[in-house]
Design an enzyme around this catalytic site. Structure first.
Site, PDB file in Angstrom:
ATOM      1  CB  ALA A  83      -0.872  -0.192   1.209  1.00 32.50           C
ATOM      2  CB  SER A  84       0.425   4.576   1.421  1.00 37.17           C
ATOM      3  OG  SER A  84      -0.487   4.900   0.490  1.00 37.17           O
ATOM      4  CB  THR A  85       4.514   1.030   3.704  1.00 35.65           C
ATOM      5  OG1 THR A  85       4.363  -0.053   2.874  1.00 35.65           O
ATOM      6  CG2 THR A  85       3.265   0.839   5.064  1.00 35.65           C
ATOM      7  CG  PHE A  86       5.314   2.622  -2.488  1.00 34.27           C
ATOM      8  CD1 PHE A  86       5.973   3.417  -3.464  1.00 34.27           C
ATOM      9  CD2 PHE A  86       3.958   2.644  -2.579  1.00 34.27           C
ATOM     10  CE1 PHE A  86       5.309   4.224  -4.221  1.00 34.27           C
ATOM     11  CE2 PHE A  86       3.221   3.708  -2.971  1.00 34.27           C
ATOM     12  CZ  PHE A  86       3.821   4.779  -4.066  1.00 34.27           C
ATOM     13  CE  LYS A  87       2.205   7.239   0.243  1.00 40.97           C
ATOM     14  NZ  LYS A  87       0.766   7.963   0.469  1.00 40.97           N
TER      15      LYS A  87
END
Length: 174
Positions: A108-112
């Site tokens: 999810a958004s943790t890659f950012k």
């Protein structure tokens, strides 16, 4: 809230030997034993990565850290964390919740977070105030349709900014 970070560790020499064993016979001479087509190379690489992920699961060599659970409890979150200190020759793998760490979840958004750090480290981004000019492509979410800095790109999940980071970093700096 779900939190998930998973790490597999292979040093550069191990990965180099693995890739040479997939693509050519003798890594010392780098002489091809057979001219592989692109499709054959991809099949071999994917098959080898599949075998590696089965043969070397992260939880097989890890030390459980149950006290880390208090952080998840404090924020009423479910998750796992896996930490490998690559500075050591035989790095310990520290993990909270080994069972969960062994399962695959979408990042999810943790890659950012890591991608922002990669961009800063590679010098692609000067600082948190640098503005990235909008690429002009109309997107369904209006927050994407303007210039972004690191804060707004993260808040708005402006994927085009992270795609630009990846293109600017390139494979040779990755």
């Amino acid at each position: 809230m779900n939190v998930f970070i998973q790490t597999y560790f292979l040093d550069k020499n191990t990965m180099k030997k693995l890739l040479f064993s997939i693509l050519i016979t003798d890594p010392s001479t780098a002489q091809p034993s057979h001219r592989f087509t692109f499709e054959e190379k991809m099949k071999n690489c994917l098959f080898s990565l599949l075998i590696l992920s089965i043969a070397f699961p992260v939880y097989g060599y890890s030390q459980e850290q149950p006290d880390w659970g208090s952080v998840f409890e404090k924020y009423d979150a479910q998750g796992t964390i896996v930490v490998v200190d690559g500075r050591k020759k035989a790095p310990p793998t520290l993990v909270f919740d080994q069972d969960r760490a062994g399962k695959r979840y979408s990042p999810a958004s943790t890659f950012k977070i890591p991608h922002t750090l990669f961009a800063l480290d590679a010098g692609v981004v000067r600082d948190e105030f640098e503005v990235f000019e909008w690429d002009g492509v109309e997107r369904s979410f209006s927050g994407h349709n303007r210039g972004q800095d690191l804060r707004s790109a993260m808040r708005n999940s402006a994927m085009w900014v992270y795609e630009q980071f990846a293109a600017d970093i390139g494979t040779e700096k990755a």
